[in-house]
Structures are given as structure tokens and as C-alpha cells.
Enzyme design. Sequence first.
Site, PDB file in Angstrom:
ATOM      1  N   GLY A  33      42.861  67.082  36.328  1.00  0.00           N
ATOM      2  CA  GLY A  33      44.348  67.710  36.999  1.00  0.00           C
ATOM      3  C   GLY A  33      45.334  66.626  34.956  1.00  0.00           C
ATOM      4  N   GLY A  34      46.803  66.779  35.501  1.00  0.00           N
ATOM      5  CA  GLY A  34      47.145  66.117  35.007  1.00  0.00           C
ATOM      6  C   GLY A  34      47.161  64.436  35.058  1.00  0.00           C
ATOM      7  N   MET A  35      46.346  64.053  35.778  1.00  0.00           N
ATOM      8  CA  MET A  35      46.543  62.071  36.095  1.00  0.00           C
ATOM      9  C   MET A  35      44.965  62.135  36.005  1.00  0.00           C
ATOM     10  SD  MET A  35      49.223  60.918  38.745  1.00  0.00           S
ATOM     11  CE  MET A  35      48.611  59.331  38.274  1.00  0.00           C
ATOM     12  N   ASP A 148      54.022  65.125  48.432  1.00  0.00           N
ATOM     13  CA  ASP A 148      53.428  66.170  47.534  1.00  0.00           C
ATOM     14  C   ASP A 148      53.030  67.182  48.116  1.00  0.00           C
ATOM     15  OD1 ASP A 148      53.796  66.876  45.019  1.00  0.00           O
ATOM     16  OD2 ASP A 148      51.698  65.897  44.313  1.00  0.00           O
TER      17      ASP A 148
END
Length: 310
Positions: A33-35, A148
Site C-alpha cells: 500500500g501507500g504506507m 477510514d
Amino acid sequence: MGSLHASAMDIVEARVGTILRDKWHVDSLIGVGGMAAVYAATHRNGNRVALKVLHAQLSVDGNIRSRFKREGYVANMISHPGIVRVLDDDVTEDGSVFLVMDLLEGETTEARAQRLGGRLPLEDVLLVGDGLLDVIAAAHAAGVVHRDIKPENVFITLERDVKVLDFGIAGLRDGFAQSGVKTAAMMGTPAFMPPEQALGRMKEVDSLSDVWAVGATLFNLVSGQLVHEAETANELLVLAATAVPRSLSDASADAPGPLVEIVDRALAVDKANRWSSARAMQHALRQAAAEILRAPLPAPHSSRARVQTA
């Protein structure tokens, strides 16, 4: 996986086959993922787990490191089998923070919907909605607001149990989880944000904000569309903050009326017009499911847990 620079992906992929902290053998890469990247791993004692490793370029930021590690502290506050336990946290030899978590077998509802053509079968939607609301109600009872909720963060195991992922930006009643969450990129996902969250009014984000996000998640799983359609994340953020959500019936003409009513009420702009709680929405969904499927849903996680405890 294309969201990372090629050199960053090289680092992520190079971890497979290595041993972290002299005890965790990294077996395979599950997802990126992005993180963070998530791996399946085996402890030297044979115990299999998931390792969620914060990307190296983000691990140098103290605020991001704190937010990432907070996921474990927050998730473990909620006593519910639909929560993924965080067993430990540590730092890799190259300085990347990682969490040791239960290893799940199955797929996210986002992946499942994509595999099935963009939408989930109605029975799956009702099962997911019931399990998701059961977990979120337990979180709210513990004073935790997820902030989220989206199909990517809802997981269906091979046993068809529902698990809720990623409490990294969750908020607590005592404000413990508020620090360090400053930017729009860190405050949620625009396509599944209620108006108050999209406007950045974080003091107004509460349990009813999660109810909205559950409604948006079910909207997407039923119709294969987003509540607000736009070409960019910024446009989605503007629409989430300013536009009145359309009815589920506009996006899915074959959606059953009782389910349309439940989702539309969850997506009300005015919080006073939404379901009064996740538990109230769950009760309504279970009644609708019995009518739609002509059979009751299985007992939710929380009920089964209470029976086992007794």
C-alpha cells in the site's frame, strides 16, 4: 503496487527470503500500500504471522512512525474476534518500523468485488455489512472511531468471517490518537469520507461518521460505484464535502428496497438523520436481510463470542 517508485519496490521485494531481527523469516509478499508492505512470515518457533512493514522512506518521519505503531495500541483495545490482533512491534535492521499481526487467509471485499466483476452478490453484501457493523459497534463501545472504513479495509476469511483492518488513523475519546494526523492524505479516503471529515472538521468526526462510511462501503459493494463519482481524489474530496449523496437506487436499480433505505439513511448529510448508532444500523440490516433472503443471517461475531465466554 504501482504507487511506489521502482527503487522503493525493489526494497520491498528484496525482503522476501530474509530474516528480520534474527527470528522472522519473510516467506512471501502479500500486498503493498501507500504506507506499508505486508508479508507472510514464520517465527523461528514455527508460528506463522503477518508482518506489516512501514516503507523505509516513511520510517524517518517521527509522526508517521507514531501513527503507524498506534494501530497496534488502538486495535488491541477492542475486544472482538473481528479485530486483527497486533502481537508485537519492532524495527528492521534498516530502520523500518513493523507490526507483527495475525495472519489472515482470504481476501478484502475490494479484491473480492473486483474478482467478481465489480460487485458482490447480495448475500455477501448483507453478511459483510452485518459483520462490519458488529465490529464497529464494539469499537465505538471501547471509545474508538475508525475514520477510514472502506472495502479495502474489510476482509473476508476463508471461513467467511469478517475482519476490519487498519486502525492507524482511528480516534479515541481521550484524544490519544489525534496527534500527528494533520494532512488530508492522512485523514481518510475521500471516496468514503462523510461531509464533516471531508471538510476537515475533525472535532465533529465521531461514531456517526463511521456509520456514514459503512453506508458508503455498502453502496460501493452493491452497485460497483462510488457515492460520488469523479476523476481525481481532490474532486472526490470536494464532492464529499459539498454534494448531497445520491440514492443507492440511482446507482443500482436492482437493489432491494429495504437495503436502499438502510444505506440512504446512513449517508444522510445531517448526522441527526443518520442511524443513531452502528448497532441500530446493524439491527435494521439484520431485519432487512431476513426479509430479502427469507432466512436469518448467522449470529454475529459478538454474540458467538459471548456464548463461548459463558
